[in-house]
Design a protein around this motif. Structure first.
Motif, PDB file in Angstrom:
ATOM      1  N   VAL A  40       0.580  -1.123  -0.174  1.00 22.87           N
ATOM      2  CA  VAL A  40       0.208  -0.105   0.043  1.00 22.87           C
ATOM      3  C   VAL A  40       0.624   0.997  -0.159  1.00 22.87           C
ATOM      4  O   VAL A  40       0.637   2.120  -0.559  1.00 22.87           O
ATOM      5  CB  VAL A  40      -0.970   0.087   1.454  1.00 22.87           C
ATOM      6  CG1 VAL A  40      -1.781   1.170   1.619  1.00 22.87           C
ATOM      7  CG2 VAL A  40      -1.860  -1.083   0.995  1.00 22.87           C
ATOM      8  N   SER A  41       1.775   1.375   0.948  1.00 16.94           N
ATOM      9  CA  SER A  41       2.849   2.661   1.417  1.00 16.94           C
ATOM     10  C   SER A  41       3.079   2.439  -0.288  1.00 16.94           C
ATOM     11  O   SER A  41       3.857   3.853  -0.840  1.00 16.94           O
ATOM     12  CB  SER A  41       4.044   2.741   2.063  1.00 16.94           C
ATOM     13  OG  SER A  41       3.340   2.434   3.207  1.00 16.94           O
ATOM     14  N   ILE A  42       3.806   1.945  -0.508  1.00 12.63           N
ATOM     15  CA  ILE A  42       4.511   1.570  -2.246  1.00 12.63           C
ATOM     16  C   ILE A  42       3.595   2.326  -3.359  1.00 12.63           C
ATOM     17  O   ILE A  42       4.022   3.080  -4.461  1.00 12.63           O
ATOM     18  CB  ILE A  42       5.622  -0.123  -2.454  1.00 12.63           C
ATOM     19  CG1 ILE A  42       6.269   0.016  -1.972  1.00 12.63           C
ATOM     20  CG2 ILE A  42       5.222   0.546  -3.882  1.00 12.63           C
ATOM     21  CD1 ILE A  42       6.517  -1.432  -2.625  1.00 12.63           C
ATOM     22  N   VAL A  43       2.940   1.925  -3.001  1.00 11.38           N
ATOM     23  CA  VAL A  43       1.381   1.919  -4.219  1.00 11.38           C
ATOM     24  C   VAL A  43       1.264   3.358  -4.185  1.00 11.38           C
ATOM     25  O   VAL A  43       1.049   4.757  -5.515  1.00 11.38           O
ATOM     26  CB  VAL A  43       0.411   1.035  -4.663  1.00 11.38           C
ATOM     27  CG1 VAL A  43      -0.523   1.924  -5.574  1.00 11.38           C
ATOM     28  CG2 VAL A  43       0.733  -0.106  -4.906  1.00 11.38           C
ATOM     29  N   LEU A  44       0.858   3.798  -2.979  1.00 12.65           N
ATOM     30  CA  LEU A  44       0.926   5.114  -2.832  1.00 12.65           C
ATOM     31  C   LEU A  44       1.622   6.407  -2.928  1.00 12.65           C
ATOM     32  O   LEU A  44       1.791   7.626  -3.237  1.00 12.65           O
ATOM     33  CB  LEU A  44       0.165   5.323  -1.291  1.00 12.65           C
ATOM     34  CG  LEU A  44      -1.283   5.076  -1.856  1.00 12.65           C
ATOM     35  CD1 LEU A  44      -1.544   4.907   0.140  1.00 12.65           C
ATOM     36  CD2 LEU A  44      -2.123   5.709  -1.904  1.00 12.65           C
ATOM     37  N   ALA A  45       2.953   6.645  -2.707  1.00  9.80           N
ATOM     38  CA  ALA A  45       4.193   6.752  -3.165  1.00  9.80           C
ATOM     39  C   ALA A  45       4.843   6.996  -4.748  1.00  9.80           C
ATOM     40  O   ALA A  45       5.219   7.818  -4.633  1.00  9.80           O
ATOM     41  CB  ALA A  45       5.750   5.343  -1.793  1.00  9.80           C
ATOM     42  N   LEU A  46       4.194   5.732  -5.694  1.00  5.84           N
ATOM     43  CA  LEU A  46       4.351   6.004  -6.379  1.00  5.84           C
ATOM     44  C   LEU A  46       3.847   6.946  -7.564  1.00  5.84           C
ATOM     45  O   LEU A  46       3.821   7.999  -8.402  1.00  5.84           O
ATOM     46  CB  LEU A  46       4.312   4.836  -7.341  1.00  5.84           C
ATOM     47  CG  LEU A  46       5.349   3.598  -7.244  1.00  5.84           C
ATOM     48  CD1 LEU A  46       4.435   2.085  -7.609  1.00  5.84           C
ATOM     49  CD2 LEU A  46       6.694   3.929  -7.953  1.00  5.84           C
ATOM     50  N   GLY A 111      -0.465   1.597   5.878  1.00  2.00           N
ATOM     51  CA  GLY A 111       0.267   2.002   4.371  1.00  2.00           C
ATOM     52  C   GLY A 111      -0.003   3.247   4.425  1.00  2.00           C
ATOM     53  O   GLY A 111       0.749   4.159   4.047  1.00  2.00           O
ATOM     54  N   ALA A 112      -1.222   3.500   4.317  1.00  2.00           N
ATOM     55  CA  ALA A 112      -1.450   5.515   3.955  1.00  2.00           C
ATOM     56  C   ALA A 112      -0.830   6.205   5.377  1.00  2.00           C
ATOM     57  O   ALA A 112      -0.176   7.230   5.169  1.00  2.00           O
ATOM     58  CB  ALA A 112      -3.346   5.193   4.093  1.00  2.00           C
ATOM     59  N   SER A 113      -0.380   6.174   6.559  1.00  2.00           N
ATOM     60  CA  SER A 113      -0.153   6.586   7.640  1.00  2.00           C
ATOM     61  C   SER A 113       1.213   6.616   7.479  1.00  2.00           C
ATOM     62  O   SER A 113       1.580   7.774   7.477  1.00  2.00           O
ATOM     63  CB  SER A 113       0.099   5.647   8.830  1.00  2.00           C
ATOM     64  OG  SER A 113       1.080   4.149   9.607  1.00  2.00           O
ATOM     65  N   THR A 114       2.142   5.953   6.328  1.00  2.00           N
ATOM     66  CA  THR A 114       3.260   5.860   6.212  1.00  2.00           C
ATOM     67  C   THR A 114       3.477   7.293   5.649  1.00  2.00           C
ATOM     68  O   THR A 114       4.305   8.655   5.132  1.00  2.00           O
ATOM     69  CB  THR A 114       3.867   4.439   5.351  1.00  2.00           C
ATOM     70  OG1 THR A 114       4.392   3.656   6.377  1.00  2.00           O
ATOM     71  CG2 THR A 114       5.417   5.161   4.513  1.00  2.00           C
TER      72      THR A 114
END
Length: 187
Positions: A40-46, A111-114
């Motif tokens: 989730v973190s990776i996708v949101l970071a992308l 994941g969103a919190s990151t």
């Protein structure tokens, strides 16, 4: 504000869902599912930070998702039984599905919190102050639910010293881990 929102998302929602997941399917299974927070973190970071996909990132995503798919497809389950098996060796399909649902919710919250931490740090926040604000906001958010629930309130003030010390140790180590996480995200 972002640190406060992050604290509520990560600790108030994420931890609550994680505890339910652990209760339903046990620590090993829950860890596999909740570890999807990395994806989730990776996708949101992308999407948000326009970070680049590399072969190593793709491999990491595949490995994270592979564990969940293997767990779901090959898990041995009982046909019927109580919601949570004490030994967590065999649980029924409904309990496994519920546990995975709570685990996936946990992964989304964590994941969103990151991303929220990184956004706050990018706006000039500091890791230690951010960590403090996140914990304070989560405490304020969850306190009414704890103090209005008689069994939870009784458990909180019980005289079982060993459980209190365990909870205290867990809280301190978790707080330190999150402080290091904030520093890593700052760098």
């Amino acid at each position: 504000v972002l640190f406060a929102i992050q604290g509520i998302v990560h600790f108030s929602f994420g931890r609550t869902w994680a505890y339910k997941c652990f209760q339903l399917i046990g620590a090993v299974r829950a860890q596999v599912v909740t570890s999807l927070n990395v994806v989730v973190s990776i996708v949101l970071a992308l999407i948000i930070f326009r970070e680049k996909m590399t072969p190593l990132v793709i491999l990491g995503i595949a490995l994270c998702m592979g564990g969940v798919f293997l767990l779901s497809a090959k898990e041995s389950v009982r046909k019927e039984g109580p919601e949570a098996a004490p030994d967590h060796k065999k649980i029924d399909r409904r309990t496994l599905t519920k546990g995975v649902f709570f685990g996936l919710g946990t992964a989304l919250f964590w994941g969103a919190s990151t991303i929220l931490v990184k956004l706050a740090l990018n706006q000039g926040g500091t890791p230690l102050l951010g960590n403090f604000i996140a914990y304070a906001a989560a405490t304020l958010a969850i306190s009414p639910a704890v103090f209005s629930n008689a069994p939870a309130k009784k458990e909180l003030v019980s005289k079982r010293g060993r459980l209190f010390l365990l909870a205290l140790f867990s809280g301190i180590t978790t707080s330190l881990a999150h402080a290091f996480r904030y520093f890593a995200l700052d760098y």
